[in-house]
Design an enzyme around this catalytic site. Structure first.
Site, PDB file in Angstrom:
ATOM      1  N   ARG A  45       0.818  -1.217   0.000  1.00 42.57           N
ATOM      2  CA  ARG A  45       0.000   0.000   0.000  1.00 42.57           C
ATOM      3  C   ARG A  45       0.849   1.262   0.000  1.00 42.57           C
ATOM      4  O   ARG A  45       0.318   2.359  -0.073  1.00 42.57           O
ATOM      5  CB  ARG A  45      -0.919  -0.005   1.226  1.00 42.57           C
ATOM      6  CG  ARG A  45      -2.041  -1.005   1.056  1.00 42.57           C
ATOM      7  CD  ARG A  45      -3.106  -0.853   2.100  1.00 42.57           C
ATOM      8  NE  ARG A  45      -4.192  -1.764   1.820  1.00 42.57           N
ATOM      9  CZ  ARG A  45      -4.977  -2.295   2.728  1.00 42.57           C
ATOM     10  NH1 ARG A  45      -4.803  -2.004   4.008  1.00 42.57           N
ATOM     11  NH2 ARG A  45      -5.941  -3.102   2.384  1.00 42.57           N
ATOM     12  N   GLU A  57      -1.133  -8.785  -5.537  1.00 43.17           N
ATOM     13  CA  GLU A  57      -2.472  -9.296  -5.824  1.00 43.17           C
ATOM     14  C   GLU A  57      -2.436 -10.789  -6.148  1.00 43.17           C
ATOM     15  O   GLU A  57      -3.311 -11.537  -5.739  1.00 43.17           O
ATOM     16  CB  GLU A  57      -3.117  -8.515  -6.984  1.00 43.17           C
ATOM     17  CG  GLU A  57      -3.516  -7.102  -6.617  1.00 43.17           C
ATOM     18  CD  GLU A  57      -4.545  -7.040  -5.500  1.00 43.17           C
ATOM     19  OE1 GLU A  57      -5.281  -8.016  -5.294  1.00 43.17           O
ATOM     20  OE2 GLU A  57      -4.592  -6.009  -4.801  1.00 43.17           O
ATOM     21  N   LEU A 100       4.062 -20.898  -0.790  1.00 38.48           N
ATOM     22  CA  LEU A 100       2.790 -20.220  -1.089  1.00 38.48           C
ATOM     23  C   LEU A 100       1.799 -21.160  -1.758  1.00 38.48           C
ATOM     24  O   LEU A 100       0.591 -20.911  -1.742  1.00 38.48           O
ATOM     25  CB  LEU A 100       3.024 -19.014  -2.009  1.00 38.48           C
ATOM     26  CG  LEU A 100       3.627 -17.761  -1.358  1.00 38.48           C
ATOM     27  CD1 LEU A 100       4.034 -16.754  -2.411  1.00 38.48           C
ATOM     28  CD2 LEU A 100       2.629 -17.124  -0.388  1.00 38.48           C
ATOM     29  N   GLY A 101       2.308 -22.254  -2.357  1.00 42.43           N
ATOM     30  CA  GLY A 101       1.413 -23.210  -3.016  1.00 42.43           C
ATOM     31  C   GLY A 101       0.811 -22.652  -4.302  1.00 42.43           C
ATOM     32  O   GLY A 101       1.123 -21.532  -4.717  1.00 42.43           O
ATOM     33  N   TYR A 102      -0.041 -23.442  -4.907  1.00 36.38           N
ATOM     34  CA  TYR A 102      -0.686 -23.053  -6.181  1.00 36.38           C
ATOM     35  C   TYR A 102       0.371 -22.469  -7.132  1.00 36.38           C
ATOM     36  O   TYR A 102       0.347 -21.284  -7.471  1.00 36.38           O
ATOM     37  CB  TYR A 102      -1.812 -22.038  -5.942  1.00 36.38           C
ATOM     38  CG  TYR A 102      -2.946 -22.604  -5.119  1.00 36.38           C
ATOM     39  CD1 TYR A 102      -3.973 -23.319  -5.729  1.00 36.38           C
ATOM     40  CD2 TYR A 102      -2.975 -22.440  -3.741  1.00 36.38           C
ATOM     41  CE1 TYR A 102      -5.006 -23.859  -4.977  1.00 36.38           C
ATOM     42  CE2 TYR A 102      -4.012 -22.986  -2.989  1.00 36.38           C
ATOM     43  CZ  TYR A 102      -5.017 -23.685  -3.610  1.00 36.38           C
ATOM     44  OH  TYR A 102      -6.028 -24.210  -2.865  1.00 36.38           O
ATOM     45  N   TYR A 140     -10.557 -10.153 -11.707  1.00 32.63           N
ATOM     46  CA  TYR A 140     -10.271  -9.502 -10.424  1.00 32.63           C
ATOM     47  C   TYR A 140      -8.910  -8.789 -10.460  1.00 32.63           C
ATOM     48  O   TYR A 140      -8.800  -7.602 -10.152  1.00 32.63           O
ATOM     49  CB  TYR A 140     -10.298 -10.512  -9.270  1.00 32.63           C
ATOM     50  CG  TYR A 140      -9.602  -9.948  -8.066  1.00 32.63           C
ATOM     51  CD1 TYR A 140     -10.220  -8.959  -7.306  1.00 32.63           C
ATOM     52  CD2 TYR A 140      -8.294 -10.300  -7.753  1.00 32.63           C
ATOM     53  CE1 TYR A 140      -9.557  -8.349  -6.251  1.00 32.63           C
ATOM     54  CE2 TYR A 140      -7.622  -9.701  -6.704  1.00 32.63           C
ATOM     55  CZ  TYR A 140      -8.268  -8.741  -5.954  1.00 32.63           C
ATOM     56  OH  TYR A 140      -7.600  -8.132  -4.932  1.00 32.63           O
ATOM     57  N   ASP A 158     -13.231  -9.679  -5.294  1.00 32.49           N
ATOM     58  CA  ASP A 158     -12.663 -10.916  -4.756  1.00 32.49           C
ATOM     59  C   ASP A 158     -13.654 -11.491  -3.737  1.00 32.49           C
ATOM     60  O   ASP A 158     -14.768 -10.977  -3.577  1.00 32.49           O
ATOM     61  CB  ASP A 158     -11.285 -10.656  -4.134  1.00 32.49           C
ATOM     62  CG  ASP A 158     -11.384  -9.842  -2.843  1.00 32.49           C
ATOM     63  OD1 ASP A 158     -12.475  -9.295  -2.544  1.00 32.49           O
ATOM     64  OD2 ASP A 158     -10.376  -9.753  -2.122  1.00 32.49           O
ATOM     65  N   CYS A 212     -16.218  -7.600   8.135  1.00 34.39           N
ATOM     66  CA  CYS A 212     -17.309  -8.424   7.607  1.00 34.39           C
ATOM     67  C   CYS A 212     -16.750  -9.807   7.276  1.00 34.39           C
ATOM     68  O   CYS A 212     -16.723 -10.242   6.134  1.00 34.39           O
ATOM     69  CB  CYS A 212     -17.899  -7.761   6.358  1.00 34.39           C
ATOM     70  SG  CYS A 212     -19.471  -8.465   5.863  1.00 34.39           S
ATOM     71  N   CYS A 219     -20.428  -6.575  13.203  1.00 39.78           N
ATOM     72  CA  CYS A 219     -21.359  -5.578  12.653  1.00 39.78           C
ATOM     73  C   CYS A 219     -21.404  -4.311  13.509  1.00 39.78           C
ATOM     74  O   CYS A 219     -21.594  -3.209  12.978  1.00 39.78           O
ATOM     75  CB  CYS A 219     -22.743  -6.186  12.512  1.00 39.78           C
ATOM     76  SG  CYS A 219     -22.760  -7.592  11.385  1.00 39.78           S
ATOM     77  N   CYS A 222     -18.991  -1.876  12.233  1.00 43.05           N
ATOM     78  CA  CYS A 222     -18.967  -1.716  10.780  1.00 43.05           C
ATOM     79  C   CYS A 222     -19.460  -0.325  10.371  1.00 43.05           C
ATOM     80  O   CYS A 222     -20.522   0.115  10.805  1.00 43.05           O
ATOM     81  CB  CYS A 222     -19.849  -2.785  10.139  1.00 43.05           C
ATOM     82  SG  CYS A 222     -19.937  -2.630   8.349  1.00 43.05           S
ATOM     83  N   CYS A 228     -26.989  -1.786   5.973  1.00 44.79           N
ATOM     84  CA  CYS A 228     -26.818  -3.204   5.648  1.00 44.79           C
ATOM     85  C   CYS A 228     -28.159  -3.946   5.702  1.00 44.79           C
ATOM     86  O   CYS A 228     -28.757  -4.103   6.776  1.00 44.79           O
ATOM     87  CB  CYS A 228     -25.819  -3.832   6.614  1.00 44.79           C
ATOM     88  SG  CYS A 228     -25.517  -5.562   6.236  1.00 44.79           S
TER      89      CYS A 228
HETATM   90 FE1  SF4 Z   1     -20.998  -7.008   7.004  1.00 45.54          FE
HETATM   91 FE2  SF4 Z   1     -23.346  -5.777   7.075  1.00 45.54          FE
HETATM   92 FE3  SF4 Z   1     -22.272  -6.627   9.322  1.00 45.54          FE
HETATM   93 FE4  SF4 Z   1     -21.183  -4.573   7.990  1.00 45.54          FE
HETATM   94  S1  SF4 Z   1     -23.153  -4.635   9.002  1.00 45.54           S
HETATM   95  S2  SF4 Z   1     -20.092  -6.317   8.923  1.00 45.54           S
HETATM   96  S3  SF4 Z   1     -21.551  -5.169   5.875  1.00 45.54           S
HETATM   97  S4  SF4 Z   1     -22.947  -7.882   7.622  1.00 45.54           S
END
Ligand code: SF4
Length: 376
Positions: A45, A57, A100-102, A140, A158, A212, A219, A222, A228
């Site tokens: 990053r 990636e 790392l495999g694959y 992706y 992803d 999530c 949640c 979040c 949501c």
């Molecule tokens: Fe995931 Fe919805 Fe919970 Fe946020 S509120 S963590 S988007 S399920």
């Protein structure tokens, strides 16, 4: 429990551009604010170098962030740019990838690097179309590279983003298949804030990876909890729907640990082999359900290397999972009775000193054998 406010999977995709993402502005703002404050500091990053972002990636597919960090840093010291990767020996590339495999990911990285050098002057292309034409780059990865490295307004979906979006909009269906897979791409595109797609894609991934999460989403922490649909319906763990996993296929193999004059016989799998192509391993055979290993192994070694061996005691047994195969390996101590080793069923055979085993790329199962069988 209330009923989820499902969006119909049969709704025409055009509906996506006219309100399938209700509250899109707020979602963009809240998510980007959260990402600005909470994002983890990760080595890829700190750069916009397309090669570094591409490597990260590819490594992050199928592998946890914590594991990838050390591999990523070591890889860049070894192959600092596209030209270095393109010009490297494939064996060195596979050795650097070991753990790392694959391994098709590493082979494709190098194939793509060689194409980038020969067709794009050593610069990774910026467009999704040109990226998709390179070996190993799927939708992706192309979206991630285009948006993160080049700032293009391109979505990238992803597994983490699938989870967040299916929950956020309470989307039923199998996300790996149409119509939901198509809807998710359209939805992700509609949500993108113009000019900040790279940050937004990474923010969605970060939310999926740290908040999530599959089994214990947090949640209450979040930033999108107010919008949501799955949370509102108390059905968070119902999304994403997933097809049942196929039962792993059991594969029994007998492996020969053949020693001569202090060296061990190693073979390199053909470049086109379905598994472990181009990597070194100890000669082995697949066993039928009722097949006795010792006789079959002696015949198999002669067929594959021309060597006649006496198969002695079993040195060790181990289990290993590769994709959908559960492999049970039995390793036998073998002594040469006649013949000279030749690469009949392999690309190469070598008698390696135990100290040299660490210098060639080996799949994890055979690396374990090397460590265990060579131990005093
Ligand atoms: Fe995931 Fe919805 Fe919970 Fe946020 S509120 S963590 S988007 S399920």
């Amino acid at each position: 429990m209330t009923t989820a406010a499902h969006t119909s999977p049969n709704a025409p995709p055009e509906a996506l551009g006219s309100g399938l993402a209700p509250g899109a502005d707020r979602i963009r703002r809240d998510l980007l604010d959260w990402y600005g404050k909470q994002r983890r500091s990760l080595p890829w990053r700190d750069t916009r170098d397309p090669y570094c972002i591409w490597v990260s990636e590819v490594m992050l597919q199928q592998t946890q962030v914590a594991t990838v960090i050390a591999f990523y840093e070591r890889w860049l010291r070894r192959f600092p740019d596209v030209a270095a990767l393109a010009g490297a020996e494939t064996e060195d590339v596979l050795r650097a990838w070991e753990g790392l495999g694959y391994y098709s990911r590493a082979r494709n990285l190098q194939r793509a690097a060689r194409e980038v050098v020969s067709r794009h002057g050593g610069c990774l292309p910026a467009s999704v179309e040109a990226l998709l034409a390179l070996p190993g780059i799927g939708r992706y990865s192309a979206g991630a590279i285009a948006s993160i490295a080049y700032g293009a307004d391109e979505p990238a979906i992803d597994g983490n983003i699938v989870r967040v979006l299916t929950r956020l909009f309470a989307l039923p269906g199998d996300p790996k298949r149409a119509p939901l897979s198509r809807r998710l791409w359209l939805l992700a595109r509609e949500l993108l804030p113009s000019g900040r797609a790279g940050d937004f894609n990474q923010a969605l991934m970060e939310l999926g990876a740290t908040v999530c999460t599959p089994r214990s989403p947090r949640c209450a922490s979040c930033p999108l909890q107010g919008q949501c649909a799955a949370l509102r319906a108390d059905r968070v763990l119902d999304y994403p729907e997933s097809a049942p996993r196929p039962t792993p296929t059991l594969e029994r193999r007998a492996v020969a640990w053949v020693k001569k004059n202090g060296r061990v016989l190693a073979v390199r799998a053909p470049a086109g082999a379905a598994r472990w192509a181009g990597m070194w391993q100890f000669p082995d055979i697949e066993l039928g359900a009722q097949q006795a290993p010792k006789t079959a192994l002696a015949k198999g070694i002669e067929r594959g290397t021309g060597l006649r061996v006496l198969v002695g005691e079993r040195l060790l047994a181990l289990r290993h999972q590769v994709t959908r195969f559960r492999i049970e390996l039995e390793v036998f101590d073998c002594a040469v009775s006649d013949g000279r080793a030749r690469a009949l069923a392999y690309d190469e055979v070598r008698w390696l000193r135990e100290g040299e085993l660490g210098t060639v790329p080996m799949p994890a199962a055979h690396r374990k054998i090397a460590r265990s069988a060579a131990a005093p």
